[in-house]
Design a protein around this motif. Sequence first.
Motif, PDB file in Angstrom:
ATOM      1  N   GLU A  92      -4.951   4.566  -2.317  1.00  0.00           N
ATOM      2  CA  GLU A  92      -6.257   5.196  -2.160  1.00  0.00           C
ATOM      3  C   GLU A  92      -6.077   6.682  -2.409  1.00  0.00           C
ATOM      4  OE1 GLU A  92     -10.076   5.540   0.777  1.00  0.00           O
ATOM      5  OE2 GLU A  92      -8.653   3.908   1.016  1.00  0.00           O
ATOM      6  N   GLU A 143       0.851  -1.189   0.000  1.00  0.00           N
ATOM      7  CA  GLU A 143       0.000   0.000   0.000  1.00  0.00           C
ATOM      8  C   GLU A 143       0.886   1.238   0.000  1.00  0.00           C
ATOM      9  OE1 GLU A 143      -3.844   1.925   0.354  1.00  0.00           O
ATOM     10  OE2 GLU A 143      -3.554  -0.227   0.420  1.00  0.00           O
ATOM     11  N   ARG A 162      -1.479  -1.152  -3.957  1.00  0.00           N
ATOM     12  CA  ARG A 162      -2.695  -0.350  -3.975  1.00  0.00           C
ATOM     13  C   ARG A 162      -2.411   1.086  -3.544  1.00  0.00           C
ATOM     14  NH1 ARG A 162      -5.372  -4.555  -4.847  1.00  0.00           N
ATOM     15  NH2 ARG A 162      -5.833  -6.347  -3.626  1.00  0.00           N
ATOM     16  N   SER A 172      -5.075  -0.114  -8.180  1.00  0.00           N
ATOM     17  CA  SER A 172      -4.076  -1.136  -7.868  1.00  0.00           C
ATOM     18  C   SER A 172      -3.350  -1.568  -9.124  1.00  0.00           C
ATOM     19  CB  SER A 172      -4.731  -2.350  -7.195  1.00  0.00           C
ATOM     20  OG  SER A 172      -5.446  -3.100  -8.153  1.00  0.00           O
ATOM     21  N   ARG A 176      -9.915   4.063  -5.340  1.00  0.00           N
ATOM     22  CA  ARG A 176      -8.921   3.032  -4.995  1.00  0.00           C
ATOM     23  C   ARG A 176      -8.423   2.386  -6.276  1.00  0.00           C
ATOM     24  NH1 ARG A 176      -6.806   1.384  -0.587  1.00  0.00           N
ATOM     25  NH2 ARG A 176      -6.533  -0.773  -0.063  1.00  0.00           N
TER      26      ARG A 176
END
Length: 123
Positions: free
Chosen positions: A93, A55, A91, A119, A117
Amino acid sequence: MRRLISAQCALPRIRAEIEIPGGAPGWLGWLVATDTEGAVVGVAAGGVPVPGEGEVYALAVADGSRRHGVGTALLAAATDRMRSYGAHDQRVELPADPDPALPFYTHMGFGPLSPRRISRSLF
Protein backbone atom coordinates in the motif's frame (compact mmCIF):
# COMPACT_ATOMS: atom_id res chain seq x y z
CA MET A 1 24.73 9.88 9.39
CA ARG A 2 22.50 9.18 6.39
CA ARG A 3 18.77 9.58 6.68
CA LEU A 4 16.29 6.86 5.75
CA ILE A 5 12.86 8.06 4.81
CA SER A 6 9.80 5.86 4.90
CA ALA A 7 6.43 7.56 4.88
CA GLN A 8 4.89 4.15 5.44
CA CYS A 9 6.11 3.62 8.99
CA ALA A 10 6.67 5.99 11.91
CA LEU A 11 9.56 5.50 14.34
CA PRO A 12 7.28 4.79 17.37
CA ARG A 13 5.62 1.99 15.38
CA ILE A 14 9.00 0.54 14.42
CA ARG A 15 10.11 0.59 18.09
CA ALA A 16 6.87 -1.10 19.17
CA GLU A 17 7.17 -3.82 16.52
CA ILE A 18 10.78 -4.56 17.36
CA GLU A 19 9.84 -4.98 21.02
CA ILE A 20 6.91 -7.40 20.43
CA PRO A 21 8.06 -10.72 21.94
CA GLY A 22 7.78 -13.32 19.20
CA GLY A 23 6.12 -10.81 16.89
CA ALA A 24 2.51 -10.33 15.98
CA PRO A 25 0.59 -12.93 13.95
CA GLY A 26 1.88 -12.84 10.37
CA TRP A 27 4.71 -10.45 11.25
CA LEU A 28 8.03 -11.52 9.68
CA GLY A 29 10.16 -8.73 11.09
CA TRP A 30 12.60 -6.13 9.82
CA LEU A 31 15.40 -6.68 7.32
CA VAL A 32 18.36 -4.29 7.41
CA ALA A 33 20.93 -3.62 4.69
CA THR A 34 24.32 -2.15 5.61
CA ASP A 35 27.29 -0.90 3.65
CA THR A 36 30.78 -2.37 4.03
CA GLU A 37 31.41 -0.15 7.08
CA GLY A 38 28.24 -1.27 8.84
CA ALA A 39 26.15 1.85 8.24
CA VAL A 40 22.47 1.16 7.62
CA VAL A 41 21.58 1.92 3.99
CA GLY A 42 18.13 0.34 3.80
CA VAL A 43 15.36 -1.42 5.68
CA ALA A 44 12.31 -3.48 4.81
CA ALA A 45 9.47 -4.96 6.83
CA GLY A 46 6.74 -7.35 5.91
CA GLY A 47 4.57 -10.23 6.81
CA VAL A 48 1.87 -12.65 5.75
CA PRO A 49 -1.19 -11.26 7.56
CA VAL A 50 -3.66 -13.33 5.51
CA PRO A 51 -2.87 -16.89 4.35
CA GLY A 52 -1.30 -16.73 0.89
CA GLU A 53 -0.91 -12.94 0.84
CA GLY A 54 2.42 -11.32 1.66
CA GLU A 55 2.46 -7.64 2.52
CA VAL A 56 5.40 -5.24 2.28
CA TYR A 57 4.81 -2.86 5.18
CA ALA A 58 7.85 -0.65 4.63
CA LEU A 59 10.82 -0.39 2.27
CA ALA A 60 13.28 2.50 2.59
CA VAL A 61 16.71 3.12 1.09
CA ALA A 62 19.09 5.97 1.97
CA ASP A 63 19.35 8.63 -0.74
CA GLY A 64 23.02 7.88 -1.50
CA SER A 65 22.34 4.15 -1.86
CA ARG A 66 19.42 4.28 -4.27
CA ARG A 67 19.88 2.72 -7.71
CA HIS A 68 22.59 0.40 -6.38
CA GLY A 69 20.43 -2.70 -5.86
CA VAL A 70 19.70 -2.17 -2.15
CA GLY A 71 15.91 -1.93 -2.57
CA THR A 72 15.89 -4.87 -4.98
CA ALA A 73 17.89 -7.00 -2.53
CA LEU A 74 15.66 -6.07 0.40
CA LEU A 75 12.49 -6.80 -1.57
CA ALA A 76 13.94 -10.14 -2.72
CA ALA A 77 14.81 -11.12 0.86
CA ALA A 78 11.35 -10.10 2.13
CA THR A 79 9.76 -12.02 -0.75
CA ASP A 80 11.75 -15.17 0.08
CA ARG A 81 10.55 -14.96 3.68
CA MET A 82 6.95 -14.52 2.57
CA ARG A 83 7.15 -17.47 0.19
CA SER A 84 8.51 -19.65 2.99
CA TYR A 85 5.33 -18.78 4.94
CA GLY A 86 3.08 -19.77 2.04
CA ALA A 87 2.55 -16.45 0.27
CA HIS A 88 1.67 -16.72 -3.42
CA ASP A 89 0.80 -13.02 -3.86
CA GLN A 90 2.48 -9.89 -2.54
CA ARG A 91 0.90 -6.51 -1.89
CA VAL A 92 2.06 -2.98 -1.08
CA GLU A 93 0.00 0.00 0.00
CA LEU A 94 1.64 3.20 -1.18
CA PRO A 95 1.37 6.19 1.17
CA ALA A 96 0.59 8.72 -1.58
CA ASP A 97 -0.97 8.90 -5.02
CA PRO A 98 1.12 9.18 -7.11
CA ASP A 99 3.93 7.76 -4.99
CA PRO A 100 7.60 8.22 -5.95
CA ALA A 101 8.22 4.49 -5.28
CA LEU A 102 5.67 3.42 -7.89
CA PRO A 103 8.22 3.15 -10.77
CA PHE A 104 10.39 0.83 -8.62
CA TYR A 105 7.48 -1.44 -7.77
CA THR A 106 6.19 -1.41 -11.36
CA HIS A 107 9.67 -2.46 -12.53
CA MET A 108 9.53 -5.30 -9.99
CA GLY A 109 6.27 -6.60 -11.51
CA PHE A 110 3.61 -5.00 -9.33
CA GLY A 111 0.36 -3.85 -10.89
CA PRO A 112 -2.55 -1.77 -9.60
CA LEU A 113 -5.34 -3.08 -7.41
CA SER A 114 -6.48 0.46 -6.62
CA PRO A 115 -4.83 3.89 -6.95
CA ARG A 116 -2.61 3.28 -3.89
CA ARG A 117 -2.63 -0.51 -3.55
CA ILE A 118 -0.50 -2.67 -5.86
CA SER A 119 0.25 -6.39 -6.04
CA ARG A 120 2.10 -9.13 -7.89
CA SER A 121 2.04 -12.88 -8.12
CA LEU A 122 4.99 -14.70 -6.55
CA PHE A 123 4.92 -17.60 -9.04
